[in-house]
Design a protein around this motif. Structure first.
Motif: not given
Length: 214
Positions: A6-8, A26-29, A53-58, A80-85
């Motif tokens: 999960x991203x959030x 997030x916690x794993x990152x 950095x959170x997005x890149x870490x995820x 930025x979650x949209x781009x990540x998806x």
């Protein structure tokens, strides 16, 4: 059991009611021993250096742990979650969107929850039963918070750790409950901590975990 990332924060009860294992990316990152390397991996794949950095870490976590499915919060969290998806979907990762309505519309939020329930094939009865069990664990973390601000027996880092762990219950609610009991048994018997100045932190958890130790 294959883990769902999960991203959030999401209504955790829904995938757990279906018997799924859920992990907060997030916690794993932030707990990864090579956080900077995960970020660098994302940049090597084309993420701009000025991207969160959170997005890149995820992204790095998903790639390195081989997570096949994520639930991505598309409203009410980082844009930025949209781009990540889009990137993860192009790499074969199943991305399930979940949105918190900007206007806090109860009907729309219920629709989002029921759409997720349909995906995982669970009823409101099962979800609410699961919520009852999770609320027992949440009540324990509230007590840890109280021991922090009111009795000063729990450090800022310890409090932070258990609060953010509620997003996925450490990936294992039963073990998380045992960990809570063990910690509370120790913390409740402590003398108040000796700091003369106590600082409160408000807002999104920082990417520098050492802040809480300070």
């Amino acid at each position: 059991m294959e883990a769902i990332g999960i991203t959030s924060t999401i209504p955790l009860e829904i995938p757990l009611a279906a018997g799924c294992k859920v992990v907060d990316l997030n916690n794993l990152f932030i707990s990864h021993p090579q956080k900077h390397w995960l970020v660098e991996q994302a940049e090597e794949q084309g993420f701009p250096r000025n991207t969160c950095c959170w997005i890149k870490g995820i992204y790095g976590v998903v790639r390195n742990l081989g997570i096949k499915t994520i639930i991505a919060v598309t409203e009410g969290d980082c844009s930025n979650t949209h781009a990540l998806m889009e990137v993860l979907q192009s790499e074969g990762v199943t991305c399930i969107p979940f949105a918190y309505p900007y206007d806090r519309n109860e009907k729309l939020l219920r629709g989002q929850m029921e759409a997720l329930m349909q995906i995982y094939g669970v009823s409101w009865e099962k979800v609410l039963e699961c919520k009852k069990n999770l609320d027992t664990l949440r009540a324990k973390t509230w007590e840890i918070d109280r021991l922090t601000w009111q009795e000063n027996k729990v450090s800022g880092w310890e409090n932070h750790f258990y609060q953010v762990s509620c997003s996925d219950m450490g990936g294992d609610p039963q073990q998380f409950g045992r960990d809570l009991d063990d910690f509370m048994g120790v913390a409740g018997k402590r003398s108040p901590l000796p700091q003369k100045i106590r600082l409160g932190y408000l807002g999104v958890p920082p990417i520098f975990p050492e802040l809480y130790e300070f």
